[in-house]
Enzyme design. Sequence first.
Site, PDB file in Angstrom:
ATOM      1  N   HIS A   7       0.809  -1.216   0.000  1.00 26.72           N
ATOM      2  CA  HIS A   7       0.000   0.000   0.000  1.00 26.72           C
ATOM      3  C   HIS A   7       0.846   1.272   0.000  1.00 26.72           C
ATOM      4  O   HIS A   7       0.326   2.367  -0.212  1.00 26.72           O
ATOM      5  CB  HIS A   7      -0.943   0.000   1.205  1.00 26.72           C
ATOM      6  CG  HIS A   7      -2.291   0.581   0.905  1.00 26.72           C
ATOM      7  ND1 HIS A   7      -2.479   1.583  -0.023  1.00 26.72           N
ATOM      8  CD2 HIS A   7      -3.524   0.297   1.396  1.00 26.72           C
ATOM      9  CE1 HIS A   7      -3.767   1.901  -0.073  1.00 26.72           C
ATOM     10  NE2 HIS A   7      -4.415   1.122   0.764  1.00 26.72           N
ATOM     11  N   ASP A  48      -2.093   1.951  -4.833  1.00 25.46           N
ATOM     12  CA  ASP A  48      -3.361   2.328  -4.211  1.00 25.46           C
ATOM     13  C   ASP A  48      -4.424   1.269  -4.509  1.00 25.46           C
ATOM     14  O   ASP A  48      -4.317   0.513  -5.487  1.00 25.46           O
ATOM     15  CB  ASP A  48      -3.837   3.690  -4.733  1.00 25.46           C
ATOM     16  CG  ASP A  48      -2.912   4.829  -4.318  1.00 25.46           C
ATOM     17  OD1 ASP A  48      -2.263   4.691  -3.258  1.00 25.46           O
ATOM     18  OD2 ASP A  48      -2.830   5.829  -5.046  1.00 25.46           O
TER      19      ASP A  48
END
Length: 448
Positions: A420, A424
């Site tokens: 992450h 995204d």
Amino acid sequence: MGLYSFRLPDIGEGIAEAEIVTWHVAVGDVINEDSPLADMMTDKATVEMESPVTGVVVELAGEVGDMIPIGSTLAVIRVEGADGTDDAESDQRSETAAETSAVISDAEMISAPQAAPAQDAHAVEIVAKGETTAEAVPIPAAVHTEGERAQAAIGAVRHVLASPAVRARAKDLGVDLSQVKAEGDRIRHADLDAFLRYGSGQGYHAPQTAAPRADNPIKVIGMRRKIAENMAASKRAIPHFTYVEEIDVTALEALRADLNDVRGDRPKLTMLPFLIAAICRTVADFPMINARYDDEGGVVTQYGAVHLGMATQTDGGLMVPVIRDAQAQNIWQLANEIRRLSDAARNGKIAPQEMGGGTLTITSLGPLGGIATTPVINRPEVAIIGPNKIVERPIFVTNAQGVEEIRKAKLMNLSISCDHRVVDGWDAASFVQALKRLIEKPVQLFSL
């Protein structure tokens, strides 16, 4: 002759019914007392039911797989009887009444002169006729007269009937038979088994349990240690998230079957080379997926070529050989390279240069793929893709005439875990949706 109805006993708190998983007898069989009758499965355990009587089986409650409510008749057994009646409950009531009379008769013979000196409590053991006994129960010392003591003995006795074998077994296990529920007039091995299975909280252990294996400490070394270090480092350093999507692979499986039909004696194509080809086509539009992250230097490198790691299970542990320039290979070349690298890894002949430098990894458990997976990223890569097993289910589709219809489809869930810090959620979802469109129309894999 008489009929004995064996009712399914209460085999666990909150259990309303049990499933027949095995019959140990059939109608017409002769069954002995305490012999296996059926195995019944609840949501907690499988319990073996034993016959409380000796006789001939004349009726069984249902077939394997049927659900039987607690308290309902599981089997009917024809037993030898003195009065020729078929009323089993009447037989049981008469037998119980006879045993009660024997207890009262013996109790009346208790006399005060032979009693031990008064103490805080006196224990009286009453022996009934046959092979059964009543549990010893304390009688208050305040009772003095012969009549009072006899009545107290009768009222205080917990009338527990069991064979010597059951009593010996209970004694060895440290079980108080007064705590065991009996199905019928006496406690049998099946009642004791049920008590043991659901009495683990009191320190009892289920019968017929295999002895535990000896503890076997194994030093984590070699490949197993390396895997442990890499996985621990990946979970410590990388904030994972996983996205899962369902894909219709009906057309792809049909295409694969057609291609395999013309391959002759050559190895058949698996699903994996098709998925790799689709990934290589799709990732060109999502360069953030095909990347490596140097977290110490704070640099993300997006790669033009796809060096695809392929998680492979070996006797030494999980290895990840790398298919170099996977984007430049066709379906058949990918299939050959997959087979070559897998064999080399499992035979211990993989070259060191074939084990590093991956930019993206795919991991598949094949038929063990499960519904969904949350694969761990192969650090320093930023994503890993996990196809799951294919299942057939009905789905709703709209045909060319705009009419909704139901058809059978082969469906597969596909998982992707991403770093992450680099990828995204929107990027991961968009990549998988583009991949899904390509897989569901696989003819595009062969277009220029």
